[in-house]
Design a protein around this motif. Structure first.
Motif, mmCIF file in Angstrom:
data_model
loop_
_atom_site.group_PDB
_atom_site.id
_atom_site.type_symbol
_atom_site.label_atom_id
_atom_site.label_comp_id
_atom_site.label_asym_id
_atom_site.label_seq_id
_atom_site.Cartn_x
_atom_site.Cartn_y
_atom_site.Cartn_z
ATOM 1 N N LYS A 56 0.852 -1.187 0.000
ATOM 2 C CA LYS A 56 0.000 0.000 0.000
ATOM 3 C C LYS A 56 0.891 1.240 0.000
ATOM 4 O O LYS A 56 1.999 1.224 0.549
ATOM 5 N N PHE A 57 0.419 2.312 -0.587
ATOM 6 C CA PHE A 57 1.180 3.557 -0.612
ATOM 7 C C PHE A 57 1.496 4.010 0.805
ATOM 8 O O PHE A 57 2.612 4.441 1.085
ATOM 9 N N SER A 58 0.531 3.880 1.712
ATOM 10 C CA SER A 58 0.744 4.340 3.089
ATOM 11 C C SER A 58 1.863 3.555 3.779
ATOM 12 O O SER A 58 2.648 4.127 4.540
ATOM 13 N N THR A 59 1.974 2.260 3.499
ATOM 14 C CA THR A 59 3.043 1.447 4.087
ATOM 15 C C THR A 59 4.396 1.922 3.573
ATOM 16 O O THR A 59 5.340 2.099 4.351
ATOM 17 N N TRP A 60 4.482 2.133 2.282
ATOM 18 C CA TRP A 60 5.720 2.650 1.686
ATOM 19 C C TRP A 60 6.036 4.030 2.258
ATOM 20 O O TRP A 60 7.175 4.339 2.577
ATOM 21 N N MET A 61 5.014 4.838 2.409
ATOM 22 C CA MET A 61 5.188 6.198 2.930
ATOM 23 C C MET A 61 5.724 6.171 4.369
ATOM 24 O O MET A 61 6.587 6.973 4.725
ATOM 25 N N TYR A 62 5.204 5.266 5.204
ATOM 26 C CA TYR A 62 5.711 5.122 6.575
ATOM 27 C C TYR A 62 7.220 4.903 6.558
ATOM 28 O O TYR A 62 7.963 5.538 7.285
ATOM 29 N N ARG A 63 7.636 3.965 5.727
ATOM 30 C CA ARG A 63 9.052 3.600 5.698
ATOM 31 C C ARG A 63 9.922 4.778 5.267
ATOM 32 O O ARG A 63 10.933 5.076 5.890
ATOM 33 N N VAL A 64 9.525 5.461 4.203
ATOM 34 C CA VAL A 64 10.297 6.614 3.726
ATOM 35 C C VAL A 64 10.284 7.734 4.771
ATOM 36 O O VAL A 64 11.322 8.328 5.068
ATOM 37 N N ALA A 65 9.122 7.996 5.349
ATOM 38 C CA ALA A 65 9.009 9.077 6.339
ATOM 39 C C ALA A 65 9.868 8.794 7.570
ATOM 40 O O ALA A 65 10.580 9.681 8.059
ATOM 41 N N LEU A 66 9.806 7.581 8.077
ATOM 42 C CA LEU A 66 10.599 7.233 9.257
ATOM 43 C C LEU A 66 12.095 7.256 8.966
ATOM 44 O O LEU A 66 12.883 7.765 9.760
ATOM 45 N N ASN A 67 12.482 6.717 7.822
ATOM 46 C CA ASN A 67 13.896 6.749 7.455
ATOM 47 C C ASN A 67 14.388 8.186 7.296
ATOM 48 O O ASN A 67 15.478 8.534 7.739
ATOM 49 N N THR A 68 13.577 9.018 6.681
ATOM 50 C CA THR A 68 13.939 10.430 6.516
ATOM 51 C C THR A 68 14.069 11.105 7.870
ATOM 52 O O THR A 68 15.025 11.851 8.113
#
Length: 167
Positions: A56-68
């Motif tokens: 899901k886009f939201s799952t991918w977004m979590y990962r990018v947001a947290l890594n950032t």
């Protein structure tokens, strides 16, 4: 390119609460929260071409947001003042008349005393992610995620009690 940009902006608008939550978890100051928010959006845009839709886009977004947030927190040396909150603020008496927003503000204040990884764990937990999903997002084993999360929840409870934020 315009169509890709429009789709991206629509997805960001749909899930912007994720970015706001991550920003609040990692930065105490409103200006720093805005800066981190912008940094996350920029990194999402840069990484968007790699999003294949396997999750899901939201799952991918979590990962990018947290890594950032983790990189941003470390790179810019934006360390939290380690002075205990109870030296800066009178003990806060949280009563039943206080709004949900005020209680949430106390939680975010307490979360500021956690380290970057602990913040990520609590954030994902508050987003109702399973231990398996937390492990996948953080790149650790499920058992490790469970242990770290339990320890972090205990630490957060201690911080909340120490600072008089008990709900």
């Amino acid at each position: 390119m315009k169509e890709t940009e429009a789709i991206f902006l629509s997805l960001i608008n749909q899930h912007k609460a994720i970015i706001h939550k991550v920003s609040k978890m990692y930065m105490d100051d409103a200006e720093q929260q805005r800066d981190l928010f912008q940094e996350i959006v920029m990194q999402l845009w840069k990484a968007y071409p790699t999003f294949k839709g396997n999750s899901k886009f939201s799952t991918w977004m979590y990962r990018v947001a947290l890594n950032t947030a983790l990189v941003y927190f470390k790179k810019d040396n934006r360390k939290i003042d380690k002075t205990p909150l109870d030296e800066n603020i009178d003990v806060i008496d949280v009563n039943e008349n206080e709004s949900k927003e005020e209680k949430l503000a106390y939680l975010y204040k307490a979360v500021q005393e956690l380290n970057a990884v602990e913040k990520a764990l609590i954030f994902l937990f508050l987003e109702n992610q399973s231990h398996k999903e937390i492990a996948e997002n953080l790149g650790i084993s499920e058992v490790n995620a469970r242990v770290k999360l339990n320890r972090t929840k205990e630490k957060l409870q201690f911080i909340i009690k120490k600072n008089g934020y008990e709900f």
